[in-house]
Design a protein around this motif. Structure first.
Motif, PDB file in Angstrom:
ATOM      1  N   ASN A 306       0.830  -1.212   0.000  1.00 43.74           N
ATOM      2  CA  ASN A 306       0.000   0.000   0.000  1.00 43.74           C
ATOM      3  C   ASN A 306       0.864   1.261   0.000  1.00 43.74           C
ATOM      4  O   ASN A 306       0.513   2.268  -0.624  1.00 43.74           O
ATOM      5  N   ASP A 307       1.988   1.216   0.708  1.00 45.39           N
ATOM      6  CA  ASP A 307       2.908   2.364   0.694  1.00 45.39           C
ATOM      7  C   ASP A 307       3.426   2.617  -0.719  1.00 45.39           C
ATOM      8  O   ASP A 307       3.492   3.766  -1.173  1.00 45.39           O
ATOM      9  N   LEU A 308       3.796   1.544  -1.414  1.00 49.77           N
ATOM     10  CA  LEU A 308       4.302   1.695  -2.782  1.00 49.77           C
ATOM     11  C   LEU A 308       3.216   2.206  -3.711  1.00 49.77           C
ATOM     12  O   LEU A 308       3.466   3.095  -4.536  1.00 49.77           O
ATOM     13  N   VAL A 309       2.005   1.660  -3.590  1.00 48.69           N
ATOM     14  CA  VAL A 309       0.891   2.118  -4.436  1.00 48.69           C
ATOM     15  C   VAL A 309       0.635   3.605  -4.200  1.00 48.69           C
ATOM     16  O   VAL A 309       0.382   4.371  -5.146  1.00 48.69           O
ATOM     17  N   GLY A 310       0.714   4.045  -2.935  1.00 49.28           N
ATOM     18  CA  GLY A 310       0.503   5.458  -2.627  1.00 49.28           C
ATOM     19  C   GLY A 310       1.555   6.349  -3.263  1.00 49.28           C
ATOM     20  O   GLY A 310       1.247   7.408  -3.814  1.00 49.28           O
ATOM     21  N   VAL A 311       2.824   5.919  -3.190  1.00 53.97           N
ATOM     22  CA  VAL A 311       3.914   6.693  -3.793  1.00 53.97           C
ATOM     23  C   VAL A 311       3.743   6.760  -5.303  1.00 53.97           C
ATOM     24  O   VAL A 311       3.912   7.832  -5.924  1.00 53.97           O
ATOM     25  N   LEU A 312       3.398   5.635  -5.925  1.00 48.30           N
ATOM     26  CA  LEU A 312       3.201   5.614  -7.382  1.00 48.30           C
ATOM     27  C   LEU A 312       2.042   6.507  -7.794  1.00 48.30           C
ATOM     28  O   LEU A 312       2.115   7.212  -8.808  1.00 48.30           O
ATOM     29  N   ALA A 313       0.956   6.482  -7.008  1.00 47.51           N
ATOM     30  CA  ALA A 313      -0.218   7.297  -7.342  1.00 47.51           C
ATOM     31  C   ALA A 313       0.113   8.787  -7.267  1.00 47.51           C
ATOM     32  O   ALA A 313      -0.269   9.565  -8.148  1.00 47.51           O
ATOM     33  N   ARG A 314       0.840   9.184  -6.223  1.00 43.38           N
ATOM     34  CA  ARG A 314       1.206  10.599  -6.097  1.00 43.38           C
ATOM     35  C   ARG A 314       2.187  11.015  -7.188  1.00 43.38           C
ATOM     36  O   ARG A 314       2.128  12.147  -7.694  1.00 43.38           O
ATOM     37  N   SER A 315       3.074  10.112  -7.554  1.00 47.01           N
ATOM     38  CA  SER A 315       4.072  10.439  -8.573  1.00 47.01           C
ATOM     39  C   SER A 315       3.457  10.583  -9.955  1.00 47.01           C
ATOM     40  O   SER A 315       3.954  11.350 -10.785  1.00 47.01           O
ATOM     41  N   ALA A 316       2.387   9.806 -10.196  1.00 44.00           N
ATOM     42  CA  ALA A 316       1.779   9.815 -11.531  1.00 44.00           C
ATOM     43  C   ALA A 316       0.541  10.702 -11.619  1.00 44.00           C
ATOM     44  O   ALA A 316      -0.100  10.760 -12.669  1.00 44.00           O
ATOM     45  N   ALA A 317       0.198  11.386 -10.524  1.00 46.42           N
ATOM     46  CA  ALA A 317      -1.005  12.223 -10.517  1.00 46.42           C
ATOM     47  C   ALA A 317      -0.870  13.400 -11.487  1.00 46.42           C
ATOM     48  O   ALA A 317       0.235  13.807 -11.853  1.00 46.42           O
ATOM     49  N   LYS A 318      -2.012  13.931 -11.879  1.00 47.60           N
ATOM     50  CA  LYS A 318      -2.023  15.064 -12.802  1.00 47.60           C
ATOM     51  C   LYS A 318      -1.276  16.239 -12.185  1.00 47.60           C
ATOM     52  O   LYS A 318      -1.499  16.623 -11.047  1.00 47.60           O
ATOM     53  N   GLY A 319      -0.347  16.800 -12.944  1.00 48.23           N
ATOM     54  CA  GLY A 319       0.438  17.924 -12.477  1.00 48.23           C
ATOM     55  C   GLY A 319       1.733  17.529 -11.797  1.00 48.23           C
ATOM     56  O   GLY A 319       2.571  18.381 -11.526  1.00 48.23           O
ATOM     57  N   SER A 320       1.906  16.221 -11.495  1.00 49.14           N
ATOM     58  CA  SER A 320       3.145  15.778 -10.864  1.00 49.14           C
ATOM     59  C   SER A 320       4.234  15.615 -11.918  1.00 49.14           C
ATOM     60  O   SER A 320       3.959  15.501 -13.115  1.00 49.14           O
ATOM     61  N   VAL A 321       5.475  15.581 -11.466  1.00 45.36           N
ATOM     62  CA  VAL A 321       6.604  15.567 -12.405  1.00 45.36           C
ATOM     63  C   VAL A 321       6.713  14.243 -13.165  1.00 45.36           C
ATOM     64  O   VAL A 321       7.312  14.199 -14.245  1.00 45.36           O
ATOM     65  N   LEU A 322       6.142  13.160 -12.625  1.00 40.37           N
ATOM     66  CA  LEU A 322       6.213  11.856 -13.300  1.00 40.37           C
ATOM     67  C   LEU A 322       4.891  11.473 -13.956  1.00 40.37           C
ATOM     68  O   LEU A 322       4.700  10.311 -14.344  1.00 40.37           O
ATOM     69  N   ASN A 323       3.987  12.443 -14.061  1.00 45.36           N
ATOM     70  CA  ASN A 323       2.718  12.161 -14.720  1.00 45.36           C
ATOM     71  C   ASN A 323       2.953  11.699 -16.159  1.00 45.36           C
ATOM     72  O   ASN A 323       3.674  12.345 -16.916  1.00 45.36           O
ATOM     73  N   GLY A 324       2.380  10.552 -16.493  1.00 49.61           N
ATOM     74  CA  GLY A 324       2.549  10.016 -17.835  1.00 49.61           C
ATOM     75  C   GLY A 324       3.812   9.199 -18.014  1.00 49.61           C
ATOM     76  O   GLY A 324       4.066   8.693 -19.109  1.00 49.61           O
ATOM     77  N   ASN A 325       4.634   9.052 -16.943  1.00 48.59           N
ATOM     78  CA  ASN A 325       5.858   8.273 -17.058  1.00 48.59           C
ATOM     79  C   ASN A 325       5.527   6.802 -17.283  1.00 48.59           C
ATOM     80  O   ASN A 325       4.771   6.186 -16.519  1.00 48.59           O
ATOM     81  N   GLY A 326       6.099   6.225 -18.318  1.00 42.70           N
ATOM     82  CA  GLY A 326       5.788   4.850 -18.692  1.00 42.70           C
ATOM     83  C   GLY A 326       6.196   3.828 -17.649  1.00 42.70           C
ATOM     84  O   GLY A 326       5.495   2.843 -17.415  1.00 42.70           O
ATOM     85  N   MET A 327       7.341   4.035 -16.991  1.00 46.89           N
ATOM     86  CA  MET A 327       7.809   3.064 -16.003  1.00 46.89           C
ATOM     87  C   MET A 327       6.835   2.965 -14.841  1.00 46.89           C
ATOM     88  O   MET A 327       6.479   1.863 -14.396  1.00 46.89           O
ATOM     89  N   VAL A 328       6.385   4.115 -14.341  1.00 42.32           N
ATOM     90  CA  VAL A 328       5.455   4.128 -13.214  1.00 42.32           C
ATOM     91  C   VAL A 328       4.130   3.494 -13.607  1.00 42.32           C
ATOM     92  O   VAL A 328       3.569   2.667 -12.884  1.00 42.32           O
ATOM     93  N   ARG A 329       3.624   3.861 -14.767  1.00 41.65           N
ATOM     94  CA  ARG A 329       2.344   3.334 -15.236  1.00 41.65           C
ATOM     95  C   ARG A 329       2.399   1.822 -15.437  1.00 41.65           C
ATOM     96  O   ARG A 329       1.496   1.084 -15.035  1.00 41.65           O
ATOM     97  N   ASN A 330       3.482   1.326 -16.018  1.00 37.28           N
ATOM     98  CA  ASN A 330       3.613  -0.106 -16.281  1.00 37.28           C
ATOM     99  C   ASN A 330       3.753  -0.910 -14.988  1.00 37.28           C
ATOM    100  O   ASN A 330       3.224  -2.023 -14.873  1.00 37.28           O
ATOM    101  N   LEU A 331       4.462  -0.353 -14.007  1.00 33.65           N
ATOM    102  CA  LEU A 331       4.629  -1.052 -12.737  1.00 33.65           C
ATOM    103  C   LEU A 331       3.295  -1.163 -12.015  1.00 33.65           C
ATOM    104  O   LEU A 331       2.971  -2.230 -11.462  1.00 33.65           O
TER     105      LEU A 331
END
Length: 472
Positions: A306-331
């Motif tokens: 759950n900690d990892l899912v939370g970090v990934l969600a915040r990293s890929a959220a709209k406006g975040s620096v990793l939004n749309g990053n393929g590695m995060v989305r694929n993981l």
């Protein structure tokens, strides 16, 4: 011309003009470079957080993917926590089952004490001639050389500080009635390991032996080392009743077992039994699979996921620096898919959701602990297949995470790529700043020349005005 003096000759603010021209050429482009570098830093920081969360989750996955987790044993002892008589550790070689264990006798070392009236002060001399003392307990021994006129206090210090002392402690006890007792305690436990002390007189002492007119030998020394020995006609050290070394004795399911220490690590296969105190009745011990550790490992797995899912969600959220990053989305997608697979063809546990796990809409897991307790206690044998080996959830996740971690993982490759881009941008910015410095130097050279010419023209004009004034 020094910086800041430009325009002094002409009276024009040429220095400000140069700065504005350089600023117009430089500032916008430099800000673009700096914003780009800041963007790389933000992405590297975000990837660092993601990588840390992946590493933490991978650690919990590796623990769950370890087959030895499910072969561990736990020993439950039917005794109060504040009055323990036994301490038992079970390893994976022990067998599940119940035992009745009694402690009949605990092992202990030995103790000897000087005869009453032998010493009255710590300054009393133990020998006037000197010699050697040998202290023995079973197969262990050490010897010390005792000088003539050594006091009982000095002997105590000499014994305690001997380099090869195997566990003998010397002490002085004053009973307050004029008697001082010299005591020696040995930590060597077990039958036949009681402390003994023998002595060898010095050559001087031996040469002082003579015979009387009846042929009996006499010793001219007033006090020999017999006073602090357990052997000899005038031995001064005694062992009181119940002060001898003894074995520990326990009874396991009616079978009596002796040992020279209180730790029985070979009595029952896979069990290490520590006898702490005597028992009044047999103590029941139940050995079973270590379900507690397994359940705690599963709970830790859920929490770190759950900690990892939370970090990934915040990293890929709209406006975040990793939004749309393929590695995060694929993981995110690959981990969710792993939970949806069936990991067992037979038995009652076909998926991890049969253990009480549930996945919410946001991708996090919840755990019904009552359902987990029941599933673990009734279907324990199915847990290894569910988590470990080919098709096991933990094994599948570990394989997945291996492609993201380590020197050759995707996370490292992405970080290296971003770092390289940042380094290149910093080099480009540094080169551009160098060109801007040359551009400023060039402008200053040109305006310095212009300032000089204007200054000359101004001087000539003043001269002409002066001459014309004189013609009037």
């Amino acid at each position: 011309m020094p910086v800041g003096s430009l325009g002094v000759g002409s009276g024009l603010d040429l220095d400000s003009l140069v700065k504005k021209m350089v600023s117009a050429q430089r500032d916008t482009k430099v800000k673009l470079y700096q914003d780009k570098i800041h963007g790389y830093d933000s992405k590297l920081s975000a990837l660092g957080s993601v990588g840390s969360a992946i590493d933490t989750f991978k650690s919990s996955v590796e623990k769950l993917n370890n087959s030895t987790l499910f072969t561990g044993r736990n020993a439950v002892i039917d005794q109060p926590d504040d009055d323990k008589t036994l301490d038992i550790t079970a390893d994976r070689n022990s067998s599940n089952g119940s035992y009745e264990i009694s402690v009949n006798q605990t092992a202990k070392g030995s103790r000897i004490v000087s005869s009453p009236g032998l010493f009255s002060s710590s300054n009393d001399v133990v020998t006037t001639s000197g010699g050697k003392l040998k202290l023995m307990a079973g197969a262990d021994s050490f010897a010390i050389d005792v000088a003539a006129d050594t006091t009982v206090a000095q002997l105590r210090q000499q014994i305690n500080s001997a380099a090869d002392n195997f566990g003998v402690s010397a002490n002085l006890v004053d009973n307050g009635k004029g008697d001082l007792f010299f005591t020696l305690t040995s930590t060597k436990q077990g039958d036949g390991n009681s402390l003994k002390i023998s002595n060898t007189p010095s050559a001087l002492s031996q040469s002082a032996v003579s015979t009387n007119e009846d042929g009996a030998s006499i010793n001219s020394s007033s006090l020999s080392l017999d006073s602090v020995s357990t052997e000899g006609l005038s031995a001064g050290m005694l062992m009181m009743p119940n002060d001898n070394a003894q074995d520990a004795i326990i009874t396991v399911d009616g079978i009596q077992i002796r040992n020279d220490s209180n730790t029985f690590d070979k009595a029952v296969s896979g069990l290490s039994i520590d006898a702490l105190a005597l028992t009044t009745k047999p103590t029941k011990v139940d050995v079973s699979y270590d379900e507690k550790t397994v359940k705690e490992t599963i709970k830790s797995f859920v929490s770190s996921y759950n900690d990892l899912v939370g970090v990934l969600a915040r990293s890929a959220a709209k406006g975040s620096v990793l939004n749309g990053n393929g590695m995060v989305r694929n993981l995110q997608s690959a981990m969710s898919s792993s939970f949806m697979m069936s990991h067992s063809d037979t038995g009652n546990l076909n998926t991890v959701f049969d253990l009480g796990l549930k996945m919410g809409r946001n991708g996090t897991l919840s755990l019904n602990e009552a359902k987990l307790d029941k599933a673990v206690s009734t279907n324990y044998d199915e847990l290894p297949q569910l988590f470990t080996g080919t098709g096991g959830l933990a094994n599948s996740l570990e394989t997945l995470l291996n492609s993201y971690t380590g020197r050759d993982g995707m996370s490292r490759a992405l970080k290296d790529s971003l770092q390289k881009s940042k380094d290149n941008t910093e080099e480009t910015l540094q080169a551009y700043e160098g060109r801007m410095k040359k551009y400023e130097d060039s402008l200053r050279d040109k305006f310095t020349h212009l300032d000089s010419q204007l200054s000359n023209m101004k001087a000539q004009g003043n001269y002409l005005n002066t001459m014309l004034g004189q013609l009037k």
